[in-house]
Write an enzyme that holds these catalytic residues in place. Structure first.
Site, mmCIF file in Angstrom:
data_model
loop_
_atom_site.group_PDB
_atom_site.id
_atom_site.type_symbol
_atom_site.label_atom_id
_atom_site.label_comp_id
_atom_site.label_asym_id
_atom_site.label_seq_id
_atom_site.Cartn_x
_atom_site.Cartn_y
_atom_site.Cartn_z
ATOM 1 N N ASP A 12 -13.076 12.656 3.651
ATOM 2 C CA ASP A 12 -12.943 13.648 4.723
ATOM 3 C C ASP A 12 -14.051 14.704 4.712
ATOM 4 O O ASP A 12 -13.826 15.858 5.070
ATOM 5 C CB ASP A 12 -11.558 14.327 4.667
ATOM 6 C CG ASP A 12 -10.439 13.310 4.698
ATOM 7 O OD1 ASP A 12 -10.608 12.272 5.371
ATOM 8 O OD2 ASP A 12 -9.409 13.536 4.039
ATOM 9 N N LYS A 15 -17.869 12.278 7.475
ATOM 10 C CA LYS A 15 -18.781 11.114 7.545
ATOM 11 C C LYS A 15 -18.894 10.593 8.981
ATOM 12 O O LYS A 15 -19.990 10.288 9.446
ATOM 13 C CB LYS A 15 -18.265 9.987 6.630
ATOM 14 C CG LYS A 15 -18.240 10.363 5.156
ATOM 15 C CD LYS A 15 -17.628 9.267 4.302
ATOM 16 C CE LYS A 15 -16.143 9.096 4.540
ATOM 17 N NZ LYS A 15 -15.278 10.174 4.044
ATOM 18 N N HIS A 40 -11.788 8.546 10.378
ATOM 19 C CA HIS A 40 -13.084 9.163 10.682
ATOM 20 C C HIS A 40 -13.038 9.744 12.097
ATOM 21 O O HIS A 40 -12.656 9.067 13.045
ATOM 22 C CB HIS A 40 -14.211 8.129 10.567
ATOM 23 C CG HIS A 40 -14.381 7.605 9.169
ATOM 24 N ND1 HIS A 40 -15.310 6.669 8.820
ATOM 25 C CD2 HIS A 40 -13.735 7.912 8.024
ATOM 26 C CE1 HIS A 40 -15.224 6.413 7.521
ATOM 27 N NE2 HIS A 40 -14.261 7.154 7.021
HETATM 28 P P1 GDP Z 1 -14.423 11.652 7.445
HETATM 29 O O1 GDP Z 1 -13.215 10.921 6.968
HETATM 30 O O2 GDP Z 1 -15.387 11.923 6.349
HETATM 31 O O3 GDP Z 1 -15.092 10.999 8.636
HETATM 32 O O4 GDP Z 1 -13.901 13.078 7.937
HETATM 33 P P2 GDP Z 1 -12.559 13.374 8.789
HETATM 34 O O5 GDP Z 1 -12.818 12.993 10.200
HETATM 35 O O6 GDP Z 1 -11.359 12.823 8.137
HETATM 36 O O7 GDP Z 1 -12.443 14.938 8.620
HETATM 37 C C1 GDP Z 1 -13.432 15.812 9.027
HETATM 38 C C2 GDP Z 1 -12.861 16.792 10.063
HETATM 39 O O8 GDP Z 1 -13.713 17.911 10.193
HETATM 40 C C3 GDP Z 1 -12.797 16.211 11.457
HETATM 41 O O9 GDP Z 1 -11.729 16.797 12.140
HETATM 42 C C4 GDP Z 1 -14.128 16.603 12.065
HETATM 43 O O10 GDP Z 1 -14.114 16.671 13.478
HETATM 44 C C5 GDP Z 1 -14.317 17.964 11.469
HETATM 45 N N1 GDP Z 1 -15.713 18.348 11.204
HETATM 46 C C6 GDP Z 1 -16.756 17.568 10.841
HETATM 47 N N2 GDP Z 1 -17.858 18.326 10.596
HETATM 48 C C7 GDP Z 1 -17.472 19.619 10.808
HETATM 49 C C8 GDP Z 1 -18.143 20.898 10.700
HETATM 50 O O11 GDP Z 1 -19.315 20.998 10.347
HETATM 51 N N3 GDP Z 1 -17.388 21.996 10.997
HETATM 52 C C9 GDP Z 1 -16.083 21.923 11.380
HETATM 53 N N4 GDP Z 1 -15.433 23.045 11.639
HETATM 54 N N5 GDP Z 1 -15.435 20.746 11.478
HETATM 55 C C10 GDP Z 1 -16.122 19.627 11.201
HETATM 56 P P1 IMO Z 2 -11.834 8.865 4.650
HETATM 57 O O1 IMO Z 2 -12.672 7.628 4.899
HETATM 58 C C1 IMO Z 2 -9.350 11.113 1.862
HETATM 59 C C2 IMO Z 2 -6.992 8.743 -1.005
HETATM 60 C C3 IMO Z 2 -5.487 8.778 -0.888
HETATM 61 C C4 IMO Z 2 -5.101 8.586 -2.345
HETATM 62 C C5 IMO Z 2 -6.152 7.597 -2.841
HETATM 63 C C6 IMO Z 2 -5.691 6.154 -2.838
HETATM 64 O O2 IMO Z 2 -11.192 9.401 5.874
HETATM 65 O O3 IMO Z 2 -12.641 9.865 3.896
HETATM 66 P P2 IMO Z 2 -5.312 4.375 -0.918
HETATM 67 O O4 IMO Z 2 -4.396 4.398 0.273
HETATM 68 O O5 IMO Z 2 -6.753 4.254 -0.557
HETATM 69 O O6 IMO Z 2 -4.902 3.386 -1.956
HETATM 70 O O7 IMO Z 2 -5.119 5.819 -1.596
HETATM 71 O O8 IMO Z 2 -7.274 7.751 -1.971
HETATM 72 N N1 IMO Z 2 -7.706 8.363 0.228
HETATM 73 C C7 IMO Z 2 -8.402 9.214 1.003
HETATM 74 N N2 IMO Z 2 -8.553 10.548 0.918
HETATM 75 N N3 IMO Z 2 -9.992 10.421 2.825
HETATM 76 C C8 IMO Z 2 -9.881 9.083 2.895
HETATM 77 O O9 IMO Z 2 -10.622 8.320 3.736
HETATM 78 C C9 IMO Z 2 -9.012 8.419 1.986
HETATM 79 N N4 IMO Z 2 -8.653 7.127 1.808
HETATM 80 C C10 IMO Z 2 -7.866 7.108 0.715
HETATM 81 O O10 IMO Z 2 -5.034 9.995 -0.384
HETATM 82 O O11 IMO Z 2 -5.283 9.790 -3.045
HETATM 83 MG MG MG Z 3 -11.144 11.116 6.924
#
Ligand code: GDP
Ligand code: IMO
Ligand code: MG
Length: 458
Positions: A12, A15, A40
């Site tokens: 999170d 990416k 994502h």
């Molecule tokens: P990922 O799993 O790495 O793709 O990230 P996620 O989408 O799960 O979580 C990132 C969250 O932060 C999402 O809601 C994005 O829209 C938001 N986000 C990404 N970059 C930024 C940033 O620079 N600032 C803020 N405020 N939010 C961001």
């Molecule tokens: P993105 O791609 C954050 C964590 C789960 C748990 C551990 C194992 O959005 O960054 P699993 O279901 O994979 O066997 O769980 O990994 N986890 C994540 N945490 N972002 C993710 O994906 C995750 N995918 C799995 O919370 O701790």
């Molecule tokens: Mg994520």
């Protein structure tokens, strides 16, 4: 050439947003590991898309590939594709024939094992998507691959081998009655065969399956650009993360080669960009030396982690950053940025550049801290120790930075790096200098236009 996007922390990090940011110059975006545990987020023309399986580039109309290192639940995949189509997009997704299939019993077994571990507070806090059990069967040579869904004889033969074993595990190891589970069909060969053979027909009809390595190599040979989109993050990598609080695949850069069929040379000739959130979040259990405490609700493993300390601050950052799991909605645990963690990630994946996201979320705080080093048994450590037991005992040595004010971030993104407040620049430059890696991009908001772009990797 290739650009590989790797999470440097615990997932999170933003990416999806960075894949989207650089997506214009890309022909193909390939995921190399993980499954629908990923969430994502891409914000495109004011619309938010949360993607679990479809590679983030599909939002921009690029070809998306799920590589052989992925585990694919066709139920989720087709739901996601159908939903995107209803929203007016037409994602072109190709699936590696070598990728493993998440079958219904994998999800059930994920739940049963977490439940059992929770009796001793040992649960990982998985996403419940069956990720671990599917990779287990892959390593155990009893998995079903996407290519197997295309051949009814092979599919039936493989199911007839594996399903009775899983029934026996439920009944003899866990002492449960399969017929009393919520979804007894998850352990029924005929039911699985019918449903998954139908998925196979759809894969075939829509010409969705590929030999991913050959497809991606040909793409590169034609001079096209390929983005390799990692899911999860370095500290939940099964080899380089904090085992056993990990996912069951390799989000680190090595996974980009094994998970696509591109050679390490091809991946290494390109750029590897580490995605860094300006602070830390974690969903699920495990240590977090810079944790601020204050989780809303009941996150597994949280009780052991310095509850209460800096609770208000953690709640503030969680709300400002919208830090709730994309897949499960769980509140994310929050901590200060951890440099020993980032030094470890930088070494493991060899980042050629980093993207620092969420700088805007910290705006308005008087003081921003980072874990600069750890102390373990009286010794100062610059990087993470190899065992989780040691990591748990590490005390973070915090370094303090003066905070920076809230500004119009979209304007700053237009104007460029110099428009950032001085103190925010000092924070960015500290990270760059400690990791000896330039920040190619700085995220100051969720939208594509809310990123300061200093380098175009392609
Ligand atoms: P990922 O799993 O790495 O793709 O990230 P996620 O989408 O799960 O979580 C990132 C969250 O932060 C999402 O809601 C994005 O829209 C938001 N986000 C990404 N970059 C930024 C940033 O620079 N600032 C803020 N405020 N939010 C961001
Ligand atoms: P993105 O791609 C954050 C964590 C789960 C748990 C551990 C194992 O959005 O960054 P699993 O279901 O994979 O066997 O769980 O990994 N986890 C994540 N945490 N972002 C993710 O994906 C995750 N995918 C799995 O919370 O701790
Ligand atoms: Mg994520």
């Amino acid at each position: 050439m290739t650009v590989t996007i790797v999470g440097s922390q615990l997932g999170d990090e933003g990416k999806g947003g960075i894949v989207d940011l650089y997506g214009d110059d890309v022909d193909v975006v390939a995921r190399y590991q993980g499954g629908d545990n990923a969430g994502h987020t891409v914000v495109h023309e004011g619309e938010e898309y949360k993607l679990s399986l479809v590679p983030s580039g599909a939002i921009r109309g690029k070809v998306g590939v799920l590589g052989n290192g992925c585990v694919v639940n066709p139920r989720t995949l087709f739901d996601e594709i159908d939903t995107l189509q209803e929203r007016g997009l037409d994602p072109d997704v190709r699936i590696a024939e070598r990728a493993h299939v998440i079958l219904p019993f994998h999800r059930v077994l994920d739940g049963i094992e977490e439940e059992l571990k929770s009796e001793t507070d040992d649960e990982v806090g998985t996403t419940g998507r069956g990720i671990g059990p599917t990779y287990e069967d892959k390593a155990g040579r009893r998995g079903v691959r996407v290519g197997d869904l295309l051949d009814p004889d092979v599919l039936r033969e493989r199911l007839e081998y594996v399903v009775p074993q899983k029934r026996a595990v439920v009944e003899d190891v866990y002492d449960l009655d399969v017929d009393e589970l919520d979804d007894p069909d998850a352990f029924d060969v005929d039911a699985i065969f019918e449903e998954f053979r139908e998925f196979g027909r759809r894969f075939e009809a829509e010409d969705m399956t590929v030999n991913a390595g050959a497809f991606l190599s040909a793409t590169i040979d034609e001079g096209q650009n390929v983005m390799l989109e990692g899911a999860q993050g370095t500290i939940i990598d099964i080899d380089h993360g904090n085992y056993p609080y990990v996912t069951s695949s390799n989000p680190t850069a090595g996974g980009a080669a094994t998970g696509t069929g591109l050679s390490p040379g091809v991946v290494g000739d390109g750029e590897v960009i580490g995605i860094v959130k300006a602070y830390l979040t974690r969903v699920g259990s495990g240590p977090l030396p810079t944790e601020l405490g204050g989780v809303v609700g009941d996150t597994p493993g949280y009780d052991e982690q310095g509850e209460g300390e800096n609770e208000e601050l953690a709640n503030y950052i969680r709300e400002e950053g919208g830090e709730y799991g994309t897949v499960t909605g769980r509140p994310r645990r929050v901590g200060w940025l951890d440099l020993p963690m980032l030094r470890h990630s930088t070494r493991v994946s060899g980042f050629t550049g980093i993207a620092i996201n969420h700088l805007d979320v910290l705006a308005g705080l008087d003081e921003v801290k980072v874990g600069h080093t750890y102390t373990l048994d009286g010794e100062e450590l610059a990087s993470m120790p190899a065992t989780t037991e040691q990591w748990k005992r590490c005390e973070a040595n915090l370094k303090s930075f003066d905070g920076w004010p809230e500004i119009d971030w979209a304007d700053a993104a237009d104007e460029g790096y110099d428009a950032l407040p001085e103190n925010a620049k000092a924070y960015v430059e500290y990270i760059e200098s400690e990791l000896d890696t330039p920040a190619y991009a700085i995220g100051v908001g969720p939208g594509r236009g809310e990123t300061i772009v200093r380098e175009h990797p392609f």
